[in-house]
Design a protein around this motif. Structure first.
Motif, PDB file in Angstrom:
ATOM      1  N   TYR A 194       0.845  -1.188   0.000  1.00  0.00           N
ATOM      2  CA  TYR A 194       0.000   0.000   0.000  1.00  0.00           C
ATOM      3  C   TYR A 194       0.886   1.247   0.000  1.00  0.00           C
ATOM      4  CZ  TYR A 194      -4.005   2.901   1.111  1.00  0.00           C
ATOM      5  OH  TYR A 194      -4.985   3.841   1.063  1.00  0.00           O
ATOM      6  N   PRO A 195       0.456   2.317  -0.645  1.00  0.00           N
ATOM      7  CA  PRO A 195       1.261   3.550  -0.626  1.00  0.00           C
ATOM      8  C   PRO A 195       1.652   3.953   0.796  1.00  0.00           C
ATOM      9  CG  PRO A 195      -0.579   3.775  -2.145  1.00  0.00           C
ATOM     10  CD  PRO A 195      -0.781   2.466  -1.408  1.00  0.00           C
ATOM     11  N   ASN A 196       2.853   4.464   0.921  1.00  0.00           N
ATOM     12  CA  ASN A 196       3.418   4.867   2.217  1.00  0.00           C
ATOM     13  C   ASN A 196       3.577   3.674   3.161  1.00  0.00           C
ATOM     14  OD1 ASN A 196       3.361   7.662   1.405  1.00  0.00           O
ATOM     15  ND2 ASN A 196       1.172   7.609   1.816  1.00  0.00           N
ATOM     16  N   PRO A 197       4.257   2.627   2.709  1.00  0.00           N
ATOM     17  CA  PRO A 197       4.391   1.428   3.547  1.00  0.00           C
ATOM     18  C   PRO A 197       5.291   1.665   4.756  1.00  0.00           C
ATOM     19  CG  PRO A 197       5.818   1.255   1.644  1.00  0.00           C
ATOM     20  CD  PRO A 197       4.986   2.491   1.452  1.00  0.00           C
ATOM     21  N   VAL A 198       5.068   0.857   5.752  1.00  0.00           N
ATOM     22  CA  VAL A 198       5.940   0.798   6.923  1.00  0.00           C
ATOM     23  C   VAL A 198       6.656  -0.549   6.875  1.00  0.00           C
ATOM     24  CG1 VAL A 198       4.490   2.357   8.293  1.00  0.00           C
ATOM     25  CG2 VAL A 198       4.090  -0.114   8.390  1.00  0.00           C
ATOM     26  N   GLU A 199       7.634  -0.725   7.729  1.00  0.00           N
ATOM     27  CA  GLU A 199       8.427  -1.953   7.729  1.00  0.00           C
ATOM     28  C   GLU A 199       7.541  -3.196   7.850  1.00  0.00           C
ATOM     29  OE1 GLU A 199      12.151  -4.064  10.074  1.00  0.00           O
ATOM     30  OE2 GLU A 199      11.420  -2.123  10.768  1.00  0.00           O
ATOM     31  N   GLN A 200       6.501  -3.141   8.661  1.00  0.00           N
ATOM     32  CA  GLN A 200       5.617  -4.294   8.853  1.00  0.00           C
ATOM     33  C   GLN A 200       4.983  -4.749   7.540  1.00  0.00           C
ATOM     34  OE1 GLN A 200       5.282  -6.186  11.536  1.00  0.00           O
ATOM     35  NE2 GLN A 200       3.882  -7.531  10.435  1.00  0.00           N
ATOM     36  N   ASP A 201       4.671  -3.822   6.648  1.00  0.00           N
ATOM     37  CA  ASP A 201       4.099  -4.193   5.349  1.00  0.00           C
ATOM     38  C   ASP A 201       5.059  -5.084   4.568  1.00  0.00           C
ATOM     39  OD1 ASP A 201       1.693  -2.705   5.663  1.00  0.00           O
ATOM     40  OD2 ASP A 201       2.753  -0.874   5.103  1.00  0.00           O
ATOM     41  N   TRP A 202       6.345  -4.752   4.583  1.00  0.00           N
ATOM     42  CA  TRP A 202       7.338  -5.555   3.863  1.00  0.00           C
ATOM     43  C   TRP A 202       7.571  -6.897   4.542  1.00  0.00           C
ATOM     44  CZ3 TRP A 202       8.082  -4.724  -0.937  1.00  0.00           C
ATOM     45  CH2 TRP A 202       7.954  -3.439  -1.452  1.00  0.00           C
ATOM     46  N   ILE A 203       7.485  -6.927   5.857  1.00  0.00           N
ATOM     47  CA  ILE A 203       7.600  -8.200   6.585  1.00  0.00           C
ATOM     48  C   ILE A 203       6.464  -9.130   6.168  1.00  0.00           C
ATOM     49  CG2 ILE A 203       7.396  -9.244   8.885  1.00  0.00           C
ATOM     50  CD1 ILE A 203       8.926  -6.722   9.947  1.00  0.00           C
ATOM     51  N   GLU A 204       5.259  -8.600   6.050  1.00  0.00           N
ATOM     52  CA  GLU A 204       4.100  -9.390   5.618  1.00  0.00           C
ATOM     53  C   GLU A 204       4.274  -9.888   4.188  1.00  0.00           C
ATOM     54  OE1 GLU A 204       0.983  -6.568   6.282  1.00  0.00           O
ATOM     55  OE2 GLU A 204       1.123  -6.752   8.465  1.00  0.00           O
ATOM     56  N   VAL A 205       4.804  -9.041   3.301  1.00  0.00           N
ATOM     57  CA  VAL A 205       5.055  -9.443   1.913  1.00  0.00           C
ATOM     58  C   VAL A 205       6.077 -10.580   1.881  1.00  0.00           C
ATOM     59  CG1 VAL A 205       6.167  -8.679  -0.230  1.00  0.00           C
ATOM     60  CG2 VAL A 205       4.370  -7.290   0.809  1.00  0.00           C
ATOM     61  N   ASP A 206       7.165 -10.434   2.629  1.00  0.00           N
ATOM     62  CA  ASP A 206       8.184 -11.487   2.673  1.00  0.00           C
ATOM     63  C   ASP A 206       7.589 -12.815   3.161  1.00  0.00           C
ATOM     64  OD1 ASP A 206      10.162  -9.808   1.710  1.00  0.00           O
ATOM     65  OD2 ASP A 206      10.994  -9.361   3.701  1.00  0.00           O
ATOM     66  N   ALA A 207       6.722 -12.759   4.161  1.00  0.00           N
ATOM     67  CA  ALA A 207       6.089 -13.981   4.672  1.00  0.00           C
ATOM     68  C   ALA A 207       5.197 -14.618   3.609  1.00  0.00           C
ATOM     69  CB  ALA A 207       5.281 -13.666   5.935  1.00  0.00           C
ATOM     70  N   ASP A 208       4.453 -13.802   2.870  1.00  0.00           N
ATOM     71  CA  ASP A 208       3.597 -14.331   1.807  1.00  0.00           C
ATOM     72  C   ASP A 208       4.430 -14.966   0.693  1.00  0.00           C
ATOM     73  OD1 ASP A 208       1.244 -13.720   3.060  1.00  0.00           O
ATOM     74  OD2 ASP A 208       0.787 -11.971   1.823  1.00  0.00           O
ATOM     75  N   ILE A 209       5.532 -14.326   0.335  1.00  0.00           N
ATOM     76  CA  ILE A 209       6.411 -14.884  -0.687  1.00  0.00           C
ATOM     77  C   ILE A 209       7.000 -16.208  -0.201  1.00  0.00           C
ATOM     78  CG2 ILE A 209       8.632 -14.572  -1.869  1.00  0.00           C
ATOM     79  CD1 ILE A 209       7.868 -11.570  -2.113  1.00  0.00           C
ATOM     80  N   ASP A 210       7.467 -16.242   1.027  1.00  0.00           N
ATOM     81  CA  ASP A 210       8.041 -17.473   1.584  1.00  0.00           C
ATOM     82  C   ASP A 210       7.038 -18.615   1.564  1.00  0.00           C
ATOM     83  OD1 ASP A 210      10.458 -16.194   2.031  1.00  0.00           O
ATOM     84  OD2 ASP A 210      10.127 -15.935   4.191  1.00  0.00           O
ATOM     85  N   SER A 211       5.775 -18.315   1.818  1.00  0.00           N
ATOM     86  CA  SER A 211       4.764 -19.379   1.866  1.00  0.00           C
ATOM     87  C   SER A 211       4.476 -19.979   0.487  1.00  0.00           C
ATOM     88  CB  SER A 211       3.483 -18.882   2.526  1.00  0.00           C
ATOM     89  OG  SER A 211       2.815 -17.970   1.701  1.00  0.00           O
ATOM     90  N   LEU A 212       4.858 -19.277  -0.572  1.00  0.00           N
ATOM     91  CA  LEU A 212       4.691 -19.829  -1.922  1.00  0.00           C
ATOM     92  C   LEU A 212       5.717 -20.930  -2.207  1.00  0.00           C
ATOM     93  CD1 LEU A 212       3.852 -16.779  -4.162  1.00  0.00           C
ATOM     94  CD2 LEU A 212       2.521 -18.872  -3.946  1.00  0.00           C
ATOM     95  N   GLY A 213       6.882 -20.820  -1.608  1.00  0.00           N
ATOM     96  CA  GLY A 213       7.890 -21.863  -1.765  1.00  0.00           C
ATOM     97  C   GLY A 213       8.598 -21.879  -3.111  1.00  0.00           C
ATOM     98  N   LEU A 214       8.622 -20.745  -3.802  1.00  0.00           N
ATOM     99  CA  LEU A 214       9.372 -20.653  -5.054  1.00  0.00           C
ATOM    100  C   LEU A 214       9.913 -19.240  -5.193  1.00  0.00           C
ATOM    101  CD1 LEU A 214       7.200 -19.822  -7.962  1.00  0.00           C
ATOM    102  CD2 LEU A 214       6.082 -21.228  -6.285  1.00  0.00           C
ATOM    103  N   PRO A 215      10.944 -19.051  -6.017  1.00  0.00           N
ATOM    104  CA  PRO A 215      11.504 -17.719  -6.159  1.00  0.00           C
ATOM    105  C   PRO A 215      10.490 -16.735  -6.739  1.00  0.00           C
ATOM    106  CG  PRO A 215      12.938 -19.360  -7.195  1.00  0.00           C
ATOM    107  CD  PRO A 215      11.659 -20.053  -6.829  1.00  0.00           C
ATOM    108  N   VAL A 216      10.498 -15.532  -6.192  1.00  0.00           N
ATOM    109  CA  VAL A 216       9.640 -14.459  -6.692  1.00  0.00           C
ATOM    110  C   VAL A 216      10.524 -13.228  -6.863  1.00  0.00           C
ATOM    111  CG1 VAL A 216       7.669 -12.967  -6.183  1.00  0.00           C
ATOM    112  CG2 VAL A 216       7.585 -15.377  -5.554  1.00  0.00           C
ATOM    113  N   TYR A 217      10.467 -12.652  -8.050  1.00  0.00           N
ATOM    114  CA  TYR A 217      11.287 -11.497  -8.383  1.00  0.00           C
ATOM    115  C   TYR A 217      10.418 -10.253  -8.446  1.00  0.00           C
ATOM    116  CZ  TYR A 217      14.380 -15.267  -9.649  1.00  0.00           C
ATOM    117  OH  TYR A 217      15.145 -16.404  -9.601  1.00  0.00           O
ATOM    118  N   MET A 218      10.972  -9.132  -7.903  1.00  0.00           N
ATOM    119  CA  MET A 218      10.252  -7.862  -7.888  1.00  0.00           C
ATOM    120  C   MET A 218      11.064  -6.813  -8.618  1.00  0.00           C
ATOM    121  SD  MET A 218       9.178  -7.534  -3.934  1.00  0.00           S
ATOM    122  CE  MET A 218      10.056  -8.630  -2.878  1.00  0.00           C
TER     123      MET A 218
END
Length: 82
Positions: free
Chosen positions: A58-82
């Motif tokens: 979401y616009p104007n993210p805080v550190e917690q937003d990126w922590i949540e994104v990292d957790a979602d990516i990890d749960s996919l179990g495959l590489p994700v590129y941004m």
């Protein structure tokens, strides 16, 4: 004369954008309709990686937003590129 050789192995990947969801709503991690596709993505063994094209948090993210994104990516179990 040289001939070209091409790999014939098939592979797949996913591309997703604007996965933070709707403006005005700060989801925990990715937009729930995208998370609903996780089982499909995980079940498709030919999917080797994913690409996120933008609007990840979401616009104007805080550190917690990126922590949540990292957790979602990890749960996919495959590489994700941004």
């Amino acid at each position: 004369m040289h001939s070209l050789s091409y790999e014939t192995d098939a592979y797949s990947f996913f591309i997703a954008g604007h996965i933070y969801g709707k403006p005005g709503i700060n989801n925990v991690g990715f937009h729930p309709p995208f998370k609903d596709k996780y089982d499909y993505i995980k079940a498709r063994t030919e999917i080797e990686f994913g690409v996120l094209t933008g609007d990840i948090v979401y616009p104007n993210p805080v550190e917690q937003d990126w922590i949540e994104v990292d957790a979602d990516i990890d749960s996919l179990g495959l590489p994700v590129y941004m």
